[in-house]
Design an enzyme around this catalytic site. Structure first.
Site, PDB file in Angstrom:
ATOM      1  N   LYS A 112       0.823  -1.215   0.000  1.00  0.00           N
ATOM      2  CA  LYS A 112       0.000   0.000   0.000  1.00  0.00           C
ATOM      3  C   LYS A 112       0.855   1.263   0.000  1.00  0.00           C
ATOM      4  O   LYS A 112       0.505   2.251  -0.632  1.00  0.00           O
ATOM      5  CB  LYS A 112      -0.979   0.001   1.178  1.00  0.00           C
ATOM      6  CG  LYS A 112      -2.101  -1.037   1.031  1.00  0.00           C
ATOM      7  CD  LYS A 112      -3.215  -0.873   2.064  1.00  0.00           C
ATOM      8  CE  LYS A 112      -4.336  -1.883   1.782  1.00  0.00           C
ATOM      9  NZ  LYS A 112      -5.456  -1.769   2.727  1.00  0.00           N
ATOM     10  N   LYS A 195      -5.755 -10.273  -5.495  1.00  0.00           N
ATOM     11  CA  LYS A 195      -6.971 -10.395  -4.687  1.00  0.00           C
ATOM     12  C   LYS A 195      -7.957  -9.283  -5.029  1.00  0.00           C
ATOM     13  O   LYS A 195      -7.556  -8.176  -5.380  1.00  0.00           O
ATOM     14  CB  LYS A 195      -6.639 -10.398  -3.192  1.00  0.00           C
ATOM     15  CG  LYS A 195      -6.592  -9.040  -2.525  1.00  0.00           C
ATOM     16  CD  LYS A 195      -6.550  -9.180  -1.008  1.00  0.00           C
ATOM     17  CE  LYS A 195      -6.749  -7.808  -0.364  1.00  0.00           C
ATOM     18  NZ  LYS A 195      -8.077  -7.611   0.189  1.00  0.00           N
ATOM     19  N   LYS A 198     -10.996  -3.648  -2.000  1.00  0.00           N
ATOM     20  CA  LYS A 198     -11.748  -2.389  -2.015  1.00  0.00           C
ATOM     21  C   LYS A 198     -10.880  -1.263  -2.536  1.00  0.00           C
ATOM     22  O   LYS A 198     -11.327  -0.421  -3.294  1.00  0.00           O
ATOM     23  CB  LYS A 198     -12.191  -2.030  -0.595  1.00  0.00           C
ATOM     24  CG  LYS A 198     -13.335  -2.851  -0.065  1.00  0.00           C
ATOM     25  CD  LYS A 198     -13.899  -2.169   1.192  1.00  0.00           C
ATOM     26  CE  LYS A 198     -14.005  -3.141   2.346  1.00  0.00           C
ATOM     27  NZ  LYS A 198     -12.958  -3.003   3.349  1.00  0.00           N
TER      28      LYS A 198
HETATM   29  P1  ATP Z   1      -8.670  -2.678   1.440  1.00  0.00           P
HETATM   30  O1  ATP Z   1      -8.280  -2.906   0.007  1.00  0.00           O
HETATM   31  O2  ATP Z   1      -9.103  -1.262   1.764  1.00  0.00           O
HETATM   32  O3  ATP Z   1      -7.657  -3.217   2.421  1.00  0.00           O
HETATM   33  P2  ATP Z   1     -10.196  -5.074   1.591  1.00  0.00           P
HETATM   34  O4  ATP Z   1     -11.001  -5.384   0.398  1.00  0.00           O
HETATM   35  O5  ATP Z   1      -8.908  -5.786   1.772  1.00  0.00           O
HETATM   36  O6  ATP Z   1      -9.997  -3.503   1.633  1.00  0.00           O
HETATM   37  P3  ATP Z   1     -10.668  -5.201   4.436  1.00  0.00           P
HETATM   38  O7  ATP Z   1     -11.673  -4.370   5.136  1.00  0.00           O
HETATM   39  O8  ATP Z   1      -9.222  -4.811   4.521  1.00  0.00           O
HETATM   40  O9  ATP Z   1     -11.097  -5.268   2.888  1.00  0.00           O
HETATM   41  O10 ATP Z   1     -10.790  -6.708   4.882  1.00  0.00           O
HETATM   42  C1  ATP Z   1     -11.958  -7.235   5.504  1.00  0.00           C
HETATM   43  C2  ATP Z   1     -11.881  -8.746   5.492  1.00  0.00           C
HETATM   44  O11 ATP Z   1     -12.079  -9.233   4.165  1.00  0.00           O
HETATM   45  C3  ATP Z   1     -10.536  -9.307   5.959  1.00  0.00           C
HETATM   46  O12 ATP Z   1     -10.790 -10.433   6.767  1.00  0.00           O
HETATM   47  C4  ATP Z   1      -9.868  -9.749   4.677  1.00  0.00           C
HETATM   48  O13 ATP Z   1      -8.964 -10.819   4.871  1.00  0.00           O
HETATM   49  C5  ATP Z   1     -11.064 -10.178   3.854  1.00  0.00           C
HETATM   50  N1  ATP Z   1     -10.802 -10.086   2.416  1.00  0.00           N
HETATM   51  C6  ATP Z   1     -10.509  -8.944   1.744  1.00  0.00           C
HETATM   52  N2  ATP Z   1     -10.352  -9.206   0.445  1.00  0.00           N
HETATM   53  C7  ATP Z   1     -10.543 -10.553   0.287  1.00  0.00           C
HETATM   54  C8  ATP Z   1     -10.513 -11.435  -0.836  1.00  0.00           C
HETATM   55  N3  ATP Z   1     -10.264 -10.989  -2.047  1.00  0.00           N
HETATM   56  N4  ATP Z   1     -10.762 -12.751  -0.638  1.00  0.00           N
HETATM   57  C9  ATP Z   1     -11.025 -13.218   0.612  1.00  0.00           C
HETATM   58  N5  ATP Z   1     -11.072 -12.438   1.704  1.00  0.00           N
HETATM   59  C10 ATP Z   1     -10.837 -11.118   1.565  1.00  0.00           C
HETATM   60 MG    MG Z   2      -7.566  -5.124   3.330  1.00  0.00          MG
END
Ligand code: ATP
Ligand code: MG
Length: 332
Positions: A112, A195, A198
């Site tokens: 990041k 992955k 968000k």
């Molecule tokens: P950001 O990109 O802002 O970090 P994010 O999509 O990773 O957002 P988080 O709020 O950081 O979302 O994570 C929330 C939960 O979702 C965590 O337990 C993370 O491991 C899970 N998670 C996020 N992306 C994935 C994915 N692509 N597949 C499975 N689990 C996920």
């Molecule tokens: Mg995340």
């Protein structure tokens, strides 16, 4: 009952299918067998820049979605992180037993901060995993349901719990990751080796729970698939198709083998069309229930305040014993 804790950032207008399949659906399942604490982590959400009004709105939408997918305020405690001041209080202490080099090795920070540029990346982004450790340890959580991307942070939480315990006396439960392999990494529709995220996926790469189903159908139709035409599951050679099969299987409850058999001799187009229908059916009731919660924000805020109060009674007790062991004066 064993304890679980997990959190999710209000960094977007909706959760995506990765969040749901990798983490949140396990939150719902675990509330039947565990004493469950779940948190919308707004403190984490300001580590990469944010808009205040949007953050408040997204925090509400996040909570509404969590209730809508099945978190039950009677059976689990859902709260907003900034309403429980013990989190940053413990984070300071844990930060003081975290090595600079140790924190520098966190791959989420490396990824990041590289994207933002070293000068722009905040100290908060750097200490993010320390705050996450505080989140978990305050509740003496035995298990932490998260996706695969959080494995390294959980390892740090375990190390910090053990280190604190050996420096100052047994205080924290050492938490174990609860990572369910099948859906632990849902990938980006446009880049099936990365992955779904968000913050870093393009809109076309993400399926949001609150997206208009027609829009999700379009994204699924344009998902990157692999060379060849056969629908088989092989994450190495066919990451795109395998990701679609994983999502289909998890949402429908049908086994991957069953799906592969059903799609024998058919093309990628058929798979995408059916998956779009499955997604539509799945998100429709969630969207309706989310709207119902958002229609009454005062009531929603009340549920969250009650959650924060329950959370504080646990977090406060843990913080008091940690402060005492560290050698701080008693609270006044
Ligand atoms: P950001 O990109 O802002 O970090 P994010 O999509 O990773 O957002 P988080 O709020 O950081 O979302 O994570 C929330 C939960 O979702 C965590 O337990 C993370 O491991 C899970 N998670 C996020 N992306 C994935 C994915 N692509 N597949 C499975 N689990 C996920
Ligand atoms: Mg995340």
């Amino acid at each position: 009952r064993p304890r679980v804790f997990s959190g999710i950032q209000p960094t977007a207008d909706s959760f995506h299918l990765g969040n749901y399949l990798g983490a949140v659906r396990h939150w719902v399942a675990l509330q039947d067998t565990h004493d469950a604490f779940y948190c919308v982590v707004d403190l984490h959400a300001i580590t990469a820049g944010h808009d205040p009004a949007l953050l408040r709105q997204r925090t509400r939408v996040a909570a509404a979605q969590l209730f809508a997918v099945g978190l039950d305020p009677e059976r689990s405690t859902l709260f907003v992180q900034s309403q429980v001041p013990e989190h940053p209080q413990l984070a300071w202490v844990l930060g003081c037993i975290t090595g600079f080099g140790e924190a520098s090795r966190m791959t989420q920070f490396k990824d990041k901060s590289q994207k933002q540029g070293n000068e722009r990346a905040s100290v908060g982004l750097f200490t993010y995993p320390v705050l996450q450790a505080a989140d978990i340890l305050l509740y003496q959580a035995n298990a932490v349901p998260v996706g695969e991307d959080q494995r390294q942070h959980l390892e740090l939480s375990r190390d910090l719990a053990q280190r604190f315990n050996s420096l100052f006396g047994a205080t924290f439960t050492v938490p174990a990751p609860h990572i369910v392999k099948d859906t632990a990494k849902i990938t980006d529709l446009q880049d099936p080796t990365a992955k779904m995220s968000k913050s870093s996926s393009s809109p076309a790469g993400i399926i949001d729970l609150l997206d208009d189903p027609a829009r999700s159908a379009k994204k699924i139709r344009s998902a990157v698939t692999d060379t060849g035409r056969e629908i088989v599951f092989d994450a190495e050679t066919k990451p795109g198709v395998s990701n679609l099969l994983t999502i289909y299987s998890a949402l429908s409850g049908r086994g991957i083998d069953d799906l592969v058999a059903a799609f024998a001799g058919r093309g990628y187009g058929d798979l995408k069309k059916e998956l779009a229908e499955v997604v539509t059916e799945f998100v429709r009731p969630i969207q309706e229930r989310t709207r119902t919660y958002l229609d009454d924000p005062a009531q929603l805020d009340k549920l969250l305040a009650a959650g924060a109060e329950k959370a504080r009674s646990v977090a406060g007790a843990t913080l008091r014993s940690a402060y005492e062991r560290v050698g701080f004066f008693p609270p006044v």
